[in-house]
Every structure is written in structure tokens, then in C-alpha cells.
Design a protein around this motif. Structure first.
Motif, PDB file in Angstrom:
ATOM      1  N   ALA A  57       0.832  -1.215   0.000  1.00  0.00           N
ATOM      2  CA  ALA A  57       0.000   0.000   0.000  1.00  0.00           C
ATOM      3  C   ALA A  57       0.863   1.260   0.000  1.00  0.00           C
ATOM      4  O   ALA A  57       0.567   2.237  -0.699  1.00  0.00           O
ATOM      5  N   GLU A  58       1.948   1.227   0.785  1.00  0.00           N
ATOM      6  CA  GLU A  58       2.851   2.378   0.840  1.00  0.00           C
ATOM      7  C   GLU A  58       3.558   2.593  -0.500  1.00  0.00           C
ATOM      8  O   GLU A  58       3.750   3.721  -0.935  1.00  0.00           O
ATOM      9  N   VAL A  60       2.403   1.767  -3.496  1.00  0.00           N
ATOM     10  CA  VAL A  60       1.437   2.289  -4.452  1.00  0.00           C
ATOM     11  C   VAL A  60       1.213   3.775  -4.222  1.00  0.00           C
ATOM     12  O   VAL A  60       1.206   4.579  -5.154  1.00  0.00           O
ATOM     13  N   GLU A  61       1.031   4.140  -2.953  1.00  0.00           N
ATOM     14  CA  GLU A  61       0.805   5.552  -2.615  1.00  0.00           C
ATOM     15  C   GLU A  61       1.998   6.408  -3.022  1.00  0.00           C
ATOM     16  O   GLU A  61       1.841   7.503  -3.582  1.00  0.00           O
ATOM     17  N   LEU A  62       3.209   5.911  -2.762  1.00  0.00           N
ATOM     18  CA  LEU A  62       4.423   6.655  -3.099  1.00  0.00           C
ATOM     19  C   LEU A  62       4.565   6.802  -4.604  1.00  0.00           C
ATOM     20  O   LEU A  62       4.899   7.884  -5.111  1.00  0.00           O
ATOM     21  N   GLN A  64       2.198   6.785  -6.862  1.00  0.00           N
ATOM     22  CA  GLN A  64       1.177   7.664  -7.416  1.00  0.00           C
ATOM     23  C   GLN A  64       1.369   9.117  -7.006  1.00  0.00           C
ATOM     24  O   GLN A  64       0.847  10.021  -7.663  1.00  0.00           O
ATOM     25  N   SER A  65       2.113   9.346  -5.927  1.00  0.00           N
ATOM     26  CA  SER A  65       2.323  10.717  -5.458  1.00  0.00           C
ATOM     27  C   SER A  65       3.316  11.478  -6.318  1.00  0.00           C
ATOM     28  O   SER A  65       3.348  12.710  -6.302  1.00  0.00           O
TER      29      SER A  65
END
Length: 317
Positions: A57-58, A60-62, A64-65
Motif C-alpha cells: 500500500a505504501e 502504491v501511494e508513493l 502515485q504521489s
């Protein structure tokens, strides 16, 4: 056949060298934080093993950021290079716009109606900021003779906070002024653009027109305007001190490396984290695209922890 100067060997060196560039991302250490000074700091990407420890999850978030908006400054004489960039590496930007010196019917572009390069850059930045400041946190500026590996740029910026004033590339010195050479591309954080937008409203500090007698190059003018708001040029380097924004073509760098140390051509030529090369013809851009994104050795796996992909409708290669 795609070649330049009829040299098959040169094409092989380019393709093979860039296969190395895209796969060897794991040898960079965490670098220094940004500081406002005229000293060049090493600005380094995170360690690959540290990134692997993040949860899915981290990651993916990173991934996409990291959103990069590409500003490409074009003129009618650049049409062949413009066409190549449009079909090749620019598809890897999260969004790309071409800002032209005059209205163009051949390709879609945003006209800024000036032949002066500083005025052109300034107006392009203003339009880009006004229309995209709420969607993108990094802004990359270049000309059509630049080849960029946007994934390497995103990976390189992982440790950086776009809410901080941040302005990087290949730095040069002119008197007491450090500036980022537009030839290798320029990267600004959203905070740098916030400050730049403010100084644009102060013509005594950041005039739209340069001097009437002695005209200053557009990248120097940009540096002067940013300096008034506390944003200094920073040289982007890897852990070995090699530049990652290059103001020469890969062919020129390979030739220089062969002359200095023929036994270590790739090691002596370029950083494993190279982001840009300049002075690239359309034909050589296609060769580089092949080496960076398509050529793979059968049986080898590439398990990078992060995958940087622009939005689905970007027609990413």
C-alpha cells in the motif's frame, strides 16, 4: 535502419549502455537535504533495499504521489525533434504541453507569441502554473533536443519534499550566479513555482524583457528571478559525483569515456541514474528509446519495488 553518421557500433553502444541505465537503480545512497547556498550538494535517490521494505500500500501511494508535468519549449525550426519527442519519451510524463513561439498547425501547442527565449520560458511557466498548480508537484522544463527518462527523475525525487523550494539540474556558474543549464533540463518543485509566480509580479526584480544591449540567456534570467525568492540552483549528482542531468549527447559522452579509459566505457560515461541527455537527433532518440524501454536479456528478471506510470489515457509506451 535507425542510425546517425552510419555508425552501427555507436548504435549498439547506445542501446547496450541504456539497458544498463534503466536496470541498475539500486546503488544510490540517501543524500543531503536541500540548503540555500552556492555549494553544490549531492542530491541522491533512496536505497533500493529500503524501498523494498515498504508495504504494498505504501509503495502504491508513493508511486502515485510522484506526478511530473513536462513543459517543452518549441519553435518552428524544431519540428523534426518535436515530432520525435512527441512520439517517444514525453508519453512517460504525467502530462506534457508544448509551448510554441507562434501558433502551429502541425502539432497541438500553446502559443506564447514571442521569439525571445526568456519571454517564451517565462510565459510558458506562467501558463503552466496557472492551469496546473493544483494537480502537479514537480515541473520539468526542456527543449526538444533533450531525451529524458522520467522514471529515473521520479525515483531521484523520492526523498524530496515538493513543498520546499527546490530547483535542480546541471548547474553552471556565471560570475557569482549559479544557474541550471536549460540544455540538460530544469526541474522545479511546486513551492519554487509559487515563489517564482510571486516574483513575476515584481518587474524591477524579474522583468519580462531582458537588457536592451546585453541579453542574458533564459536559464540565467530564471536563476536571477528565483534567487530573489531564496531558491538557489542545485547540481543533481549520484553517490559517485556523476551528473544525472547531462548537457551532451550519449554519443559524445561515450567517445569522451573511450578516450579517457577504454576499459571502462560505461562506468566512465554516465551515471546509472542518468535522467537526461541533450543534443539528440530524432534518429538517435529512437535508438535510445529501444535501449531504455525495450531491450531485455532473456532469463533475467527486473524486480524494482516501485513502478511509475502516468495516467491510463497518456498512451504511455
Amino acid at each position: 535502419m535507425i542510425s546517425e553518421g552510419g555508425s552501427f557500433m555507436r548504435g549498439m553502444l547506445i542501446g547496450g549502455g541504456f539497458c544498463v541505465v534503466i536496470t541498475l537503480l539500486g546503488h544510490i545512497k540517501v543524500g543531503h537535504e536541500h540548503g540555500i547556498s552556492h555549494e553544490h550538494h549531492h542530491i541522491q535517490a533512496p536505497d533500493k533495499e529500503q524501498v523494498k521494505k515498504l508495504s504494498e500500500a505504501e509503495r502504491v501511494e508513493l508511486s502515485q504521489s510522484m506526478r511530473v508535468y513536462c513543459i517543452i519549449l518549441v519553435r518552428p525550426k524544431d519540428l523534426s525533434q518535436w515530432a520525435a519527442v512527441r512520439e517517444i519519451w514525453s508519453k512517460h510524463c504525467d502530462k506534457v504541453d508544448y509551448y510554441s513561439s507562434e501558433p502551429m498547425k502541425v502539432f497541438d501547442s500553446i502559443s506564447v507569441d514571442t521569439n525571445d527565449m526568456w519571454t517564451m520560458m517565462r510565459r510558458a511557466i506562467q501558463k503552466a502554473y496557472e492551469n496546473n498548480k493544483n494537480e502537479y508537484n514537480w515541473f520539468f522544463i526542456c527543449t526538444p533536443s533533450t531525451f529524458a527518462v522520467i522514471e529515473n527523475l521520479k525515483y531521484f525525487l523520492l526523498q524530496k519534499d515538493p513543498s520546499q523550494p527546490f530547483y535542480i539540474g546541471h548547474t553552471m556558474k556565471s560570475g557569482d550566479l549559479d544557474y541550471v543549464d536549460i540544455t540538460g533540463g530544469i526541474v522545479l518543485s511546486i513551492e519554487s513555482l509559487n515563489r517564482l509566480s510571486a516574483v513575476f509580479e515584481e518587474p524591477e526584480k524579474c522583468p519580462e524583457q531582458g537588457g536592451l544591449i546585453f541579453k542574458m540567456a533564459e536559464d540565467k534570467q530564471l536563476a536571477m528571478c528565483l534567487k530573489y525568492k531564496g531558491v538557489s540552483a542545485e547540481n543533481a549528482e549520484d553517490s559517485e559525483g556523476k551528473d544525472v542531468f547531462n548537457t551532451k549527447s550519449v554519443g559524445s559522452l561515450i567517445q569522451e569515456a573511450m578516450a579517457k579509459n577504454p576499459q571502462k566505457v560505461v562506468e566512465g560515461c554516465c551515471s546509472d541514474m542518468a535522467i537526461t541527455f541533450s543534443g539528440i537527433s530524432p534518429n538517435v532518440m529512437h535508438v535510445m528509446m529501444y535501449g531504455v524501454y525495450r531491450l531485455r536479456a532473456y532469463g533475467h528478471t527486473f524486480n524494482d519495488a516501485l513502478v511509475f506510470l502516468p495516467k491510463p489515457d497518456s498512451d504511455n509506451d
